[in-house]
Design an enzyme around this catalytic site. Structure first.
Site, PDB file in Angstrom:
ATOM      1  N   GLN A  35       0.829  -1.198   0.000  1.00 61.79           N
ATOM      2  CA  GLN A  35       0.000   0.000   0.000  1.00 61.79           C
ATOM      3  C   GLN A  35       0.868   1.254   0.000  1.00 61.79           C
ATOM      4  O   GLN A  35       2.062   1.195   0.274  1.00 61.79           O
ATOM      5  CB  GLN A  35      -0.910  -0.007   1.231  1.00 61.79           C
ATOM      6  CG  GLN A  35      -0.157  -0.183   2.538  1.00 61.79           C
ATOM      7  CD  GLN A  35      -0.973  -0.833   3.625  1.00 61.79           C
ATOM      8  OE1 GLN A  35      -2.173  -1.033   3.509  1.00 61.79           O
ATOM      9  NE2 GLN A  35      -0.323  -1.171   4.722  1.00 61.79           N
ATOM     10  N   HIS A  66      -8.827   3.447  19.639  1.00 56.71           N
ATOM     11  CA  HIS A  66      -8.010   2.424  20.295  1.00 56.71           C
ATOM     12  C   HIS A  66      -8.615   1.981  21.627  1.00 56.71           C
ATOM     13  O   HIS A  66      -8.589   0.791  21.963  1.00 56.71           O
ATOM     14  CB  HIS A  66      -6.588   2.932  20.485  1.00 56.71           C
ATOM     15  CG  HIS A  66      -5.829   3.028  19.205  1.00 56.71           C
ATOM     16  ND1 HIS A  66      -5.087   4.126  18.855  1.00 56.71           N
ATOM     17  CD2 HIS A  66      -5.711   2.152  18.171  1.00 56.71           C
ATOM     18  CE1 HIS A  66      -4.538   3.920  17.672  1.00 56.71           C
ATOM     19  NE2 HIS A  66      -4.908   2.738  17.231  1.00 56.71           N
ATOM     20  N   ASP A  90      -0.174   0.352  13.740  1.00 56.48           N
ATOM     21  CA  ASP A  90       0.238   1.575  14.447  1.00 56.48           C
ATOM     22  C   ASP A  90       0.513   1.317  15.920  1.00 56.48           C
ATOM     23  O   ASP A  90       1.050   2.181  16.617  1.00 56.48           O
ATOM     24  CB  ASP A  90      -0.805   2.679  14.289  1.00 56.48           C
ATOM     25  CG  ASP A  90      -2.180   2.276  14.806  1.00 56.48           C
ATOM     26  OD1 ASP A  90      -2.313   2.048  16.027  1.00 56.48           O
ATOM     27  OD2 ASP A  90      -3.128   2.200  14.003  1.00 56.48           O
ATOM     28  N   ASP A 141       0.740 -12.425   7.226  1.00 56.27           N
ATOM     29  CA  ASP A 141      -0.643 -12.350   6.765  1.00 56.27           C
ATOM     30  C   ASP A 141      -1.551 -12.851   7.886  1.00 56.27           C
ATOM     31  O   ASP A 141      -1.479 -14.021   8.280  1.00 56.27           O
ATOM     32  CB  ASP A 141      -0.796 -13.223   5.524  1.00 56.27           C
ATOM     33  CG  ASP A 141      -2.193 -13.177   4.933  1.00 56.27           C
ATOM     34  OD1 ASP A 141      -3.130 -12.705   5.605  1.00 56.27           O
ATOM     35  OD2 ASP A 141      -2.353 -13.624   3.784  1.00 56.27           O
ATOM     36  N   GLY A 142      -2.406 -11.974   8.417  1.00 58.54           N
ATOM     37  CA  GLY A 142      -3.283 -12.353   9.518  1.00 58.54           C
ATOM     38  C   GLY A 142      -4.277 -13.436   9.140  1.00 58.54           C
ATOM     39  O   GLY A 142      -4.655 -14.270   9.977  1.00 58.54           O
ATOM     40  N   ASP A 160      -8.141  -5.186  13.948  1.00 59.62           N
ATOM     41  CA  ASP A 160      -7.925  -3.746  13.805  1.00 59.62           C
ATOM     42  C   ASP A 160      -7.474  -3.512  12.368  1.00 59.62           C
ATOM     43  O   ASP A 160      -6.305  -3.272  12.091  1.00 59.62           O
ATOM     44  CB  ASP A 160      -6.865  -3.302  14.814  1.00 59.62           C
ATOM     45  CG  ASP A 160      -6.620  -1.803  14.802  1.00 59.62           C
ATOM     46  OD1 ASP A 160      -7.198  -1.115  13.939  1.00 59.62           O
ATOM     47  OD2 ASP A 160      -5.827  -1.325  15.636  1.00 59.62           O
ATOM     48  N   SER A 161      -8.427  -3.597  11.451  1.00 63.72           N
ATOM     49  CA  SER A 161      -8.106  -3.647  10.035  1.00 63.72           C
ATOM     50  C   SER A 161      -8.368  -2.324   9.340  1.00 63.72           C
ATOM     51  O   SER A 161      -9.068  -1.446   9.856  1.00 63.72           O
ATOM     52  CB  SER A 161      -8.949  -4.736   9.357  1.00 63.72           C
ATOM     53  OG  SER A 161     -10.325  -4.382   9.383  1.00 63.72           O
ATOM     54  N   PRO A 167      -5.282  -5.287   1.213  1.00 61.19           N
ATOM     55  CA  PRO A 167      -4.891  -6.308   2.191  1.00 61.19           C
ATOM     56  C   PRO A 167      -5.980  -6.637   3.204  1.00 61.19           C
ATOM     57  O   PRO A 167      -5.974  -7.716   3.788  1.00 61.19           O
ATOM     58  CB  PRO A 167      -3.675  -5.673   2.887  1.00 61.19           C
ATOM     59  CG  PRO A 167      -3.163  -4.653   1.938  1.00 61.19           C
ATOM     60  CD  PRO A 167      -4.368  -4.137   1.204  1.00 61.19           C
TER      61      PRO A 167
END
Length: 286
Positions: A35, A66, A90, A141-142, A160-161, A167
């Protein structure tokens, strides 16, 4: 999009709206294998991360997201010792998770390592728990991680996408939720950011249906403000292997860390759904 007058604007063509922040300067730009990441210094919102043209977070208001993506689900689980964060590069969600002393292990699985490394540089306040001995940073890769993980190996999964594009697209499917369900322990809970209930019902409601179709027994959406995201009104959806328990009220009242938004009353109120949402659920999910 950055115009000559130094405003960054995210345009939402589908909803005929836009959100702008005044910019002092661009701090960083790069194209990763996954990205395009841009970092700006804004006039009023601190630093700003943009991925593929979409606002991801700002220094000023990221605490809303968060805190609400972590504390409600952790305080709804009776004993959350093992936590996975899918995405969350992050590290803000990881930091909130590790404020809970009962958490023994927190694994963050982020596909793009550059998100984390740039956060360490430009959002260091979110990365203070990265060296916690309970934390593990995995740049993988989750979707594959969850597919290959042992059954019953985690208590809470936090997805948390990014938006369901690029992706993040595969994180909103029944197959992914079925794999999550298998990985969760008996009281296991999953929470996933579920977009704006006002602007994105076409994402939120199919997502809830997919969670139920995957075998989750109870699904509830919570709501919170998020000024830098489209509409300013955001959501997270919690799915339970058995049931979403009552909050551990005594623990919330006696929590050993400060929060800027989350508290017991917010926890209770966040799950109160407005009529427009309930009516949409009745139409879309029944």
């Amino acid at each position: 999009m950055l115009d000559p007058n130094r405003w960054f604007t995210e345009i939402d063509e589908d909803n005929h709206s836009a959100f702008s922040l005044q910019i002092k300067r661009k701090l960083h730009e790069e194209q990763t294998p996954f990205q395009k990441i841009e970092i700006y210094e804004t006039v009023g919102f601190g630093n700003l991360m943009v991925i593929d043209g979409f606002v991801m977070l700002s220094s000023r208001d990221n605490f809303l997201y968060h805190e609400m993506m972590t504390h409600p689900v952790l305080y709804s689980h009776p004993d959350p010792k093992r936590v996975w964060i899918i995405g969350g590069g992050d590290c803000g969600s990881l930091q909130e998770v590790l404020k809970h002393p009962e958490v023994e292990n927190a694994i963050q699985i982020e596909i793009d390592e550059r998100v984390t490394r740039l956060s360490e540089r430009y959002f260091p306040e979110l990365c203070q728990a990265n060296d916690d001995p309970r934390a593990q940073l995995k740049f993988e890769d989750g979707i594959q991680w969850v597919r290959e993980a042992p059954a019953g190996s985690v208590d809470v999964i936090i997805v948390d996408s990014t938006d369901p594009l690029g992706p993040g697209e595969g994180l909103f499917t029944e197959g992914f939720y079925r794999d999550c369900l298998r990985c969760l322990g008996d009281d296991g809970l999953l929470i996933q950011q579920s977009e704006s209930p006002l602007f994105h019902p076409h994402i939120l409601h199919p997502m809830r249906k997919a969670m139920k179709a995957a075998g989750f027994r109870e699904v509830k959406t919570l709501f919170f403000p998020q000024p830098v995201y489209p509409s300013g009104w955001w959501s997270g959806t919690v799915a339970a292997k058995t049931a979403i328990g009552q909050p551990r009220e005594a623990d919330i009242l006696d929590k050993p860390f400060p929060t800027r938004y989350y508290n017991l009353d917010i926890h209770r109120a966040a799950f109160a759904a407005p009529n427009c949402f309930l009516e949409a659920v009745a139409r879309e999910e029944n």
